[in-house]
Motif scaffolding. Structure first.
Motif, PDB file in Angstrom:
ATOM      1  N   LYS B 423       4.274  14.757   1.232  1.00  0.00           N
ATOM      2  CA  LYS B 423       5.143  14.347   0.120  1.00  0.00           C
ATOM      3  C   LYS B 423       6.451  13.797   0.637  1.00  0.00           C
ATOM      4  N   GLY B 424       7.027  14.552   1.577  1.00  0.00           N
ATOM      5  CA  GLY B 424       8.310  14.105   2.116  1.00  0.00           C
ATOM      6  C   GLY B 424       8.182  12.779   2.840  1.00  0.00           C
ATOM      7  N   ASP B 425       7.136  12.708   3.675  1.00  0.00           N
ATOM      8  CA  ASP B 425       6.984  11.495   4.461  1.00  0.00           C
ATOM      9  C   ASP B 425       6.620  10.311   3.574  1.00  0.00           C
ATOM     10  N   TRP B 426       5.938  10.616   2.468  1.00  0.00           N
ATOM     11  CA  TRP B 426       5.595   9.556   1.527  1.00  0.00           C
ATOM     12  C   TRP B 426       6.855   8.853   1.047  1.00  0.00           C
ATOM     13  N   ASN B 427       7.831   9.675   0.651  1.00  0.00           N
ATOM     14  CA  ASN B 427       9.074   9.079   0.180  1.00  0.00           C
ATOM     15  C   ASN B 427       9.736   8.268   1.252  1.00  0.00           C
ATOM     16  N   ARG B 428       9.739   8.846   2.466  1.00  0.00           N
ATOM     17  CA  ARG B 428      10.356   8.124   3.572  1.00  0.00           C
ATOM     18  C   ARG B 428       9.624   6.812   3.818  1.00  0.00           C
ATOM     19  N   TRP B 429       8.300   6.889   3.751  1.00  0.00           N
ATOM     20  CA  TRP B 429       7.516   5.677   3.989  1.00  0.00           C
ATOM     21  C   TRP B 429       7.768   4.635   2.918  1.00  0.00           C
ATOM     22  N   GLN B 430       7.881   5.110   1.674  1.00  0.00           N
ATOM     23  CA  GLN B 430       8.140   4.175   0.584  1.00  0.00           C
ATOM     24  C   GLN B 430       9.454   3.438   0.799  1.00  0.00           C
ATOM     25  N   ARG B 431      10.458   4.202   1.219  1.00  0.00           N
ATOM     26  CA  ARG B 431      11.758   3.574   1.465  1.00  0.00           C
ATOM     27  C   ARG B 431      11.651   2.555   2.592  1.00  0.00           C
ATOM     28  N   SER B 432      10.977   3.005   3.639  1.00  0.00           N
ATOM     29  CA  SER B 432      10.835   2.144   4.806  1.00  0.00           C
ATOM     30  C   SER B 432      10.053   0.877   4.451  1.00  0.00           C
ATOM     31  N   LYS B 433       8.983   1.071   3.666  1.00  0.00           N
ATOM     32  CA  LYS B 433       8.171  -0.063   3.242  1.00  0.00           C
ATOM     33  C   LYS B 433       9.019  -1.037   2.444  1.00  0.00           C
ATOM     34  N   ARG B 434       9.753  -0.492   1.514  1.00  0.00           N
ATOM     35  CA  ARG B 434      10.572  -1.349   0.669  1.00  0.00           C
ATOM     36  C   ARG B 434      11.568  -2.122   1.530  1.00  0.00           C
ATOM     37  N   ARG B 435      12.204  -1.421   2.436  1.00  0.00           N
ATOM     38  CA  ARG B 435      13.190  -2.065   3.293  1.00  0.00           C
ATOM     39  C   ARG B 435      12.541  -3.163   4.141  1.00  0.00           C
ATOM     40  N   ASP B 436      11.436  -2.825   4.766  1.00  0.00           N
ATOM     41  CA  ASP B 436      10.797  -3.788   5.664  1.00  0.00           C
ATOM     42  C   ASP B 436      10.307  -5.022   4.919  1.00  0.00           C
ATOM     43  N   LEU B 437       9.634  -4.792   3.795  1.00  0.00           N
ATOM     44  CA  LEU B 437       9.050  -5.920   3.081  1.00  0.00           C
ATOM     45  C   LEU B 437      10.129  -6.774   2.443  1.00  0.00           C
ATOM     46  N   ARG B 438      11.114  -6.101   1.882  1.00  0.00           N
ATOM     47  CA  ARG B 438      12.208  -6.882   1.292  1.00  0.00           C
ATOM     48  C   ARG B 438      12.855  -7.750   2.357  1.00  0.00           C
ATOM     49  N   SER B 439      13.141  -7.126   3.495  1.00  0.00           N
ATOM     50  CA  SER B 439      13.824  -7.886   4.544  1.00  0.00           C
ATOM     51  C   SER B 439      12.959  -9.042   5.039  1.00  0.00           C
ATOM     52  N   ALA B 440      11.649  -8.810   5.121  1.00  0.00           N
ATOM     53  CA  ALA B 440      10.767  -9.884   5.585  1.00  0.00           C
ATOM     54  C   ALA B 440      10.751 -11.040   4.615  1.00  0.00           C
ATOM     55  N   PHE B 441      10.671 -10.743   3.326  1.00  0.00           N
ATOM     56  CA  PHE B 441      10.638 -11.823   2.339  1.00  0.00           C
ATOM     57  C   PHE B 441      11.976 -12.523   2.225  1.00  0.00           C
ATOM     58  N   VAL B 442      13.029 -11.743   2.268  1.00  0.00           N
ATOM     59  CA  VAL B 442      14.357 -12.361   2.222  1.00  0.00           C
ATOM     60  C   VAL B 442      14.535 -13.283   3.412  1.00  0.00           C
ATOM     61  N   HIS B 443      14.111 -12.814   4.562  1.00  0.00           N
ATOM     62  CA  HIS B 443      14.219 -13.625   5.770  1.00  0.00           C
ATOM     63  C   HIS B 443      13.458 -14.930   5.619  1.00  0.00           C
ATOM     64  N   MET B 444      12.248 -14.823   5.064  1.00  0.00           N
ATOM     65  CA  MET B 444      11.447 -16.035   4.870  1.00  0.00           C
ATOM     66  C   MET B 444      12.175 -16.999   3.934  1.00  0.00           C
ATOM     67  N   ALA B 445      12.686 -16.483   2.834  1.00  0.00           N
ATOM     68  CA  ALA B 445      13.373 -17.349   1.881  1.00  0.00           C
ATOM     69  C   ALA B 445      14.579 -18.002   2.546  1.00  0.00           C
ATOM     70  N   GLU B 446      15.295 -17.223   3.332  1.00  0.00           N
ATOM     71  CA  GLU B 446      16.468 -17.764   4.037  1.00  0.00           C
ATOM     72  C   GLU B 446      16.074 -18.894   4.961  1.00  0.00           C
ATOM     73  N   LYS B 447      15.016 -18.663   5.714  1.00  0.00           N
ATOM     74  CA  LYS B 447      14.606 -19.687   6.671  1.00  0.00           C
ATOM     75  C   LYS B 447      14.138 -20.946   5.957  1.00  0.00           C
ATOM     76  N   ASN B 448      13.484 -20.755   4.817  1.00  0.00           N
ATOM     77  CA  ASN B 448      13.052 -21.921   4.060  1.00  0.00           C
ATOM     78  C   ASN B 448      14.244 -22.707   3.538  1.00  0.00           C
ATOM     79  N   VAL B 449      15.247 -21.997   3.022  1.00  0.00           N
ATOM     80  CA  VAL B 449      16.456 -22.672   2.565  1.00  0.00           C
ATOM     81  C   VAL B 449      17.090 -23.419   3.734  1.00  0.00           C
ATOM     82  N   ASP B 450      17.155 -22.728   4.842  1.00  0.00           N
ATOM     83  CA  ASP B 450      17.673 -23.311   6.081  1.00  0.00           C
ATOM     84  C   ASP B 450      17.005 -24.637   6.419  1.00  0.00           C
ATOM     85  N   TYR B 451      15.684 -24.607   6.383  1.00  0.00           N
ATOM     86  CA  TYR B 451      14.901 -25.791   6.717  1.00  0.00           C
ATOM     87  C   TYR B 451      15.283 -26.947   5.808  1.00  0.00           C
TER      88      TYR B 451
END
Lengths: 444, 482
Positions: B423-451
């Motif tokens: 249960k505890g690790d689930w929450n941690r994983w959810q946070r981590s997942k959210r952080r990682d995926l958000r950052s990956a998509f934001v990064h992609m959008a940034e790079k596309n704008v850049d291009y």
């Protein structure tokens, strides 16, 4: 395709004649400039200065063709209106008639034959070529028909703004008399006047002293055709790939939407980002449609090269005919000399037979001489005529070629600029979509 | 499961982590499903916390998973804010791939750099070289030790499709970055980062690591585990708590969606590359054209140069996509599999408990049952006194029942521990997942704008150069009469 200045200003097509007139004023002005150089040309008025021309609509018709079979074809509505009324603010209903593509072809062939020294504007392509996968190669496809309508209008405007062509009666009748035009044009007998392919080819190979400039022009025509064809092929492939890239992003939209259903906090950001992905995917359709306009501008000049080369070939033909006449004359003169001096310098069957079977009588010889003299006189007149024809042609043709060169440089530069504008517009759209998407992603 | 508790003697809490406040409601970061699933409040936390202290006090062996000092303190600190990167005290990087050739094989090693202020580490910096097999070993150990914790996945062994050469630069680079992410996720994990195996992995010389690998549960005990795991999963679990059902459902859906996105991202990379290939032909064609022209030379060359520069930008964009978004999505697709395995393992532990309970119930029934006629007859046939036999049997049963009860006690602890860990690790994983995926998509959008911004600049400067030229030209060309 609208002429250049207009194309650069707006990418949207409009049927209003104002733009057309403006665009063509540039051309007309240019022409009057070049016409001033040409002392033998007629006065620098063009039809377009007095008449507004539109190809306003396209319609499908079904009818029986020459072999009594039912066929479907498209007709185009040509509208004309005196210019004065427009500038005065009065807008009476334009005169109009319907023409189909084949009639345009007949008109153009007539112009080619009748004005061989003019680089005659091309018609839009008969079948869709250089297509990429989205565009159907079907002649009935509405996009194709629309682009053809624009191309036909462009053709008419170009003809109408040419000093020589626009004053042609047949052209005027084409625009104003729907029925009976075909009979009138065929009555001119232009088809018979056309130079046969064989004749032209023959001349090209055997001409000895063509004007170097025309040879260079022909060479240029070949080069330009080759490079523009290549460019159009590359462009079509690029368009195909670009379409793929944009459309795949649409999948993001779909999956984001599904994914957002199982997420609580990330859901909103995902959902809205998905919308932007859909918008991005959809935006490629407009982008590629604009690019088609650009491709059409290139195609026009691709096809123009045929006319250019035709003018050069015509020069070769007239020059060749001159050379033939001169050669004929000089051989006749030589025969006369031989006859007079009695020497046979060149081998001839007659000479041989007379050697074998005895000389001719003095009476025979005199008769021959007389004939020869006549022929020589005719020959000299012919050479003189051909010479002046040739000169006249060279002057007129080169003048038109210079006009054409200026037009081409102007139009193509405008086309390149409009291409840059399109790219800029595409980039701006991209920036907007992805900035929006980034905001949504940040909310994830 | 009899795991020797590694680091078992080190109970003195010499951890350098700051004291963890008992989670208060304000500190509990609301995550997606956790609100519904996790009804943790102070009381529950504290209760469980104190219970565990008694179990593990004094270093007694227990069937619960190993507990080390920092994990003891951090254990229920899963609800810490993400700002715990401020207190990050171990930094790991993976870089510098090198090829090693031996007579038997050729393989790649990666340099693993560690910088840390943790006291368990003798030094503050370490540099070792590790190969992919070593990472595999490490992850295996972590999973064994913590079956219901979520361990970040490793890049796959070998990509069959896409014809990736095992030693191609691209493949090695991608793997290196993935290994880096793996280690970082482990190092960030409050429990996993305290693992002794991790420490050895990060610090030991090659020969030390090899000898360490040989320790640990032997083949036979692992076999035993596997057999029991299989038996448990065949048995199935009867009363899975609702929150784990919800997790299961989520993992199924999430796995599907992420896999789709993974495929989409890869497809986009492919399409972009094909687009780029075609685009590369454009510039040279315009240059070729300019060779035939006079007036048009400048604009044609200008367009050619713009296209060439746009190609460069596109190359950059594609590289960013393949280096960031695509691998991240792929990793989370692998995560989904990891999560399924974790849920399965949790189920198995519960199934074991249920089985033992069933056995206990059966034995109790046996005990209460009257001795049967046949049993007595049989005993007397064997020459034993029926009464004695019955007493012997009762005695045996009692012994078994006591043993079972002990086992069940331990299993109950284990189940509770496993559930809470998950249960505890689930929450941690959810946070981590959210952080990682958000950052990956934001990064992609940034790079596309850049291009697009870079391409925009390119074309705009072309336009400026042409417009000034054209401006002059127009004035020169058009006569004043118009």
């Amino acid at each position: 395709m609208r002429t250049t200045a207009a194309a650069a200003a707006t990418m949207a097509d409009s049927g209003s004649g104002d733009i057309a007139v403006t665009g063509n004023r540039d051309l007309a002005a240019g022409e009057s400039g070049s016409d001033a150089k040409n002392t033998t040309a007629e006065q620098g008025t063009t039809l377009l200065k007095t008449m507004e021309i539109n190809v306003a609509e396209a319609e499908k018709r079904t009818g029986k063709n020459a072999v009594n079979m039912l066929e479907t074809y498209t007709v185009y509505l040509i509208e004309t209106r005196p210019v004065d009324t427009v500038s005065e603010g009065i807008s009476p209903t334009p005169d109009s008639l319907w023409r189909r593509y084949s009639e345009f072809e007949i008109l153009r062939n007539y112009l080619l034959v009748t004005y061989p020294f003019v680089v005659v504007p091309p018609l839009p392509e008969k079948r869709a070529e250089f297509v990429w996968h989205k565009l159907s190669a079907d002649n009935m496809d509405p996009d194709f028909v629309e682009r053809r309508r624009v191309g036909l209008e462009n053709f008419l405007l170009r003809v109408a703004s040419h000093t020589a062509l626009s004053n042609d009666k047949i052209f005027f009748t084409f625009l104003t008399e729907e029925n009976g035009w075909k009979e009138i044009v065929f009555e001119t007998g232009f088809q018979a006047k056309a130079d046969s392919r064989l004749k032209a080819l023959n001349a090209t190979f055997r001409v000895k002293n063509p004007d170097k400039r025309f040879a260079e022009m022909k060479h240029y025509g070949d080069e330009l055709q080759s490079v523009i064809s290549q460019l159009l092929r590359v462009r079509a492939r690029v368009a195909d790939r670009l379409y793929g890239v944009y459309k795949v992003h649409g999948n993001y939209g779909r999956v984001f939407s599904e994914w957002s259903a199982i997420e609580k906090e990330m859901g909103d950001g995902l959902q809205s980002a998905g919308h932007h992905m859909d918008a991005y995917a959809a935006s490629v359709d407009d982008i590629l449609e604009e690019e088609e306009h650009y491709a059409d501008q290139l195609k026009e000049y691709l096809f123009y090269m045929d006319s250019l080369k035709a003018v050069c070939r015509k020069h070769e033909l007239t020059q060749f005919e001159l050379e033939m006449a001169a050669q004929d004359l000089s051989s006749k003169k030589q025969q006369r000399e031989e006859l007079a001096t009695g020497t046979v310098r060149t081998f001839s069957l007659k000479g041989m037979t007379s050697k074998l079977f005895g000389q001719e009588t003095p009476e025979q010889r005199e008769a021959k001489m007389k004939v020869l003299e006549e022929q020589i006189q005719e020959g000299e007149e012919e050479v003189k005529e051909k010479n002046s024809e040739c000169d006249e042609f060279v002057n007129n043709a080169w003048c038109d070629i210079e006009r054409f060169k200026d037009q081409k440089d102007h139009d193509l530069k405008e086309a390149l600029i409009s291409y840059a504008i399109m790219q800029i517009s595409m980039c701006k759209k991209g920036i907007q979509v992805w900035s929006n998407a980034k905001e949504c992603f940040n909310k994830m | 499961m009899k795991l020797r508790k590694e680091g078992g003697g080190i109970m003195s809490g010499s951890a350098t982590e700051p004291a963890v406040l008992p989670p208060s409601p304000a500190q509990i970061v609301p995550t997606d499903l956790s609100e519904q699933m996790l009804e943790l409040d102070d009381d529950d936390d504290l209760e469980v916390f104190s219970k565990d202290v008694t179990v593990t006090d004094g270093g007694a062996f227990s069937t619960s998973d190993q507990i080390s000092p920092c994990s003891l303190l951090n254990q229920y600190g899963f609800e810490e804010e993400e700002g715990d990167s401020n207190v990050k005290d171990i930094f790991v990087t993976v870089d510098n791939p090198e090829s090693h050739v031996t007579t038997i094989e050729t393989f790649i090693t990666y340099r693993v750099l560690t910088k840390t202020t943790r006291s368990e580490f003798d030094a503050s910096e370490y540099e070792v070289r590790r190969r992919y097999q070593d990472f595999l070993w490490l992850r295996g150990r972590l999973e064994e030790a913590h079956p219901t914790l979520i361990v970040h996945p490793l890049p796959e062994k070998f990509v069959v499709k896409g014809m990736v050469e095992r030693f191609s630069d691209d493949f090695i680079e991608t793997r290196k970055r993935a290994l880096h992410r793996f280690l970082n996720h482990v190092a960030e994990h409050p429990i996993l980062s305290c693992s002794e195996d991790l420490k050895v992995f990060l610090t030991a010389q090659a020969w030390e690591l090899t000898s360490h690998k040989k320790q640990g549960p032997g083949f036979l005990s692992r076999m035993g585990e596997t057999v029991r795991a299989v038996a448990a999963s065949v048995r199935g679990v009867r009363n899975r708590p609702e929150q784990f059902n919800a997790m299961q459902e989520y993992v199924e859906s999430f796995g599907q969606k992420i896999s789709s996105l993974d495929k989409i991202a890869q497809r986009i990379v492919k399409e972009q590359k094909e687009y780029l290939e075609e685009l590369r032909e454009c510039g040279p064609t315009y240059t070729l054209w300019s060779g035939s022209e006079e007036e048009l030379v400048e604009p044609l060359k200008g367009v050619a140069s713009c296209l060439d520069r746009c190609c460069k930008e596109k190359e950059d964009q594609v590289r960013q996509l393949s280096e960031h978004l695509a691998p991240t999505l792929h990793e989370y697709a692998l995560c989904a599999d990891t999560l399924k395995a974790v849920l399965r393992r949790r189920d198995n532990i519960q199934a074991e408990l249920e089985a033992k309970n069933d056995a206990l119930a059966t034995k109790k029934i046996d005990r209460e049952a009257e001795p049967r006629e046949r049993g007595v007859v049989w005993q007397s046939l064997l020459g034993r006194d029926p009464e004695e036999a019955r007493q012997q049997k009762q005695h045996r049963l009692e012994g078994e029942i006591v043993e079972l009860k002990e086992d069940i006690d331990k299993l109950e602890d284990r189940v509770e521990w496993a559930n809470n860990a998950l249960k505890g690790d689930w929450n941690r994983w959810q946070r981590s997942k959210r952080r990682d995926l958000r950052s990956a998509f934001v990064h992609m959008a940034e790079k596309n704008v850049d291009y697009y911004e870079k391409c925009l600049a390119v074309w705009e400067s072309f336009l400026v150069s042409q417009r000034t030229e054209f401006g002059d030209g127009a004035e020169r060309r058009l006569p004043s009469t118009s």
